[in-house]
Design an enzyme around this catalytic site. Structure first.
Site, short mmCIF file in Angstrom:
data_model
loop_
_atom_site.label_atom_id
_atom_site.label_comp_id
_atom_site.label_asym_id
_atom_site.label_seq_id
_atom_site.Cartn_x
_atom_site.Cartn_y
_atom_site.Cartn_z
N ALA A 183 0.80 -1.22 0.00
CA ALA A 183 0.00 0.00 0.00
C ALA A 183 0.84 1.28 0.00
CB ALA A 183 -0.93 0.01 1.21
N LYS A 184 2.15 1.17 0.14
CA LYS A 184 3.01 2.36 0.15
C LYS A 184 3.09 2.95 -1.26
CE LYS A 184 4.02 1.51 4.44
NZ LYS A 184 3.34 2.25 5.52
N PRO A 185 3.48 4.23 -1.37
CA PRO A 185 3.63 4.82 -2.71
C PRO A 185 4.53 4.00 -3.64
CG PRO A 185 3.65 6.56 -1.07
CD PRO A 185 3.64 5.25 -0.31
#
EC number: 2.6.1.87
Length: 373
Positions: A183-185
């Protein structure tokens, strides 16, 4: 509507990702394959750091950093109570003591002006967390740390790709840490993380700790752990990295449009003058949060709360002796923050629908009620 649209990202980069994965499968080097070292080289170049050390998760990267910095039982590490538990969890796993300092309300990061009061003879370092996508005030943090002979670890799990005064996140302190949780950039398709430093000896020690404390096979000068990044995850990150800056720009444009749509309706994110923001989360503040969550949910719109409970409220940290009211800004934020859908392919019509729902329910959380926050 997707909160974070990983399916669309995969479909856009499918050929590159699939080819990278196939190359690993063809070679069969699943642990510490050449893609891991290629990724480390690319990550170091991206941040401007001398060393990047790929590891199995963002939590692992913080733990390795503390071990490499020789944190001992009864040492104290200053950090914040408004964050994911990993930041303090790893401090406790070294048998050191997390010492909490409140956040400042505009950017949700550590309030540097409060740190000096928390420093004791046992204080060894500061673990600063960059929440939601922008960096804490590392100019002030580094000056304070130098004055008191402390190290600073930058927890950049949510800020990778951002900058401060033109310097990339993970480059501003003795050691930086990030996460590649999906879910991180910049995310892989499992757990992953990395450490960054310009210190040759520290980098060498981190690499050894990552592989059971071994500098070479069957020679272990340190206690370590299995903290290696899988080769397949490195390959996926290598396929995504060339698109990362373009994705950041898209996130920033979407944030600007959210700001335009929601100005005067709710409290929207602020960005420090010296910072760029990657909007790992686009986070607003509202008084009656549950009302809005339910209104969005009725229209099929997901939202998320990062984080509904501060760390000093968690049972596992009861022994630290903190109580409600000790960190008023963190506690207030935990009751008011709400993150809206954010990813590079968010459509204007989706943002407009979200804004319309928020405006419809605005009478439940007037902006006047938030001006104190």
């Amino acid at each position: 509507m997707e909160f974070i649209d990983l399916k669309q990202q995969y479909n856009r980069y499918k050929d590159e990702i699939d080819l990278r994965i196939k190359n690993v499968l063809d070679k069969g080097h699943y642990i510490m394959g050449e893609e891991v070292f290629e990724l480390e080289k690319e990550l170091a170049a991206y941040t401007g750091s001398k060393h990047a050390i790929a590891v199995s998760s963002g939590t692992c990267s913080l733990f390795i950093a503390l071990l490499a910095l020789d944190v001992q039982p009864d040492d104290e590490i200053i950090t914040v109570p408004f964050t994911w538990i990993a930041s303090s969890e790893v401090i406790s796993l070294t048998h050191a003591r997390p010492v909490f300092v409140d956040i400042e309300p505009d950017y949700y990061n550590i309030n540097v002006s409060l740190i000096e009061k928390a420093i004791t003879k046992k204080t060894k370092g500061i673990l600063a967390v960059n929440l939601f996508g922008q960096m804490a005030d590392y100019e002030a943090l580094n000056d304070l740390a130098k004055k008191h002979n402390l190290f600073v670890i930058e927890d950049a799990a949510q800020s990778f790709g951002s900058t401060q005064n033109g310097i990339h996140s993970c480059k501003k302190t003795l050691v930086g840490s990030t996460s590649f949780f999906p879910a991180k950039p910049l995310g892989c398709y499992g757990d992953g993380g990395a450490l960054f430093t310009d210190d040759d000896k520290l980098a060498s020690k981190c690499r050894a700790i990552r592989t059971h404390g071994g500098e070479m096979r069957h020679h272990h000068p340190y206690l370590g752990l299995n903290g290696r990044l899988d080769t397949l995850q490195a390959a996926i990150l290598l396929a995504k990295l060339p698109h990362f800056n373009q994705e950041i720009e898209a996130r920033q444009k979407h944030a600007e449009y959210y700001n335009e749509l929601l100005n005067g309706i709710v409290e929207t994110p602020e960005v420090m003058d010296s910072n760029t923001h990657v909007y790992a989360q686009y986070t607003i503040r509202v008084e009656e949060r549950e009302l809005l969550i339910n209104a969005l949910k009725k229209e099929g719109i997901p939202s998320a709360v990062y984080y509904p409970k501060c760390l000093h409220e968690q049972p596992v940290f009861e022994h630290l002796g903190y109580k409600l009211g000790d960190f008023p800004e963190a506690e207030k934020a935990s009751k008011q923050v709400l993150s809206l859908p954010m990813h590079p392919w968010l459509k204007k019509e989706e943002q407009e629908l979200i804004a319309e729902i928020i405006k419809t329910h605005a009478s439940h959380y007037p902006i006047e009620a938030l001006q104190c926050c």
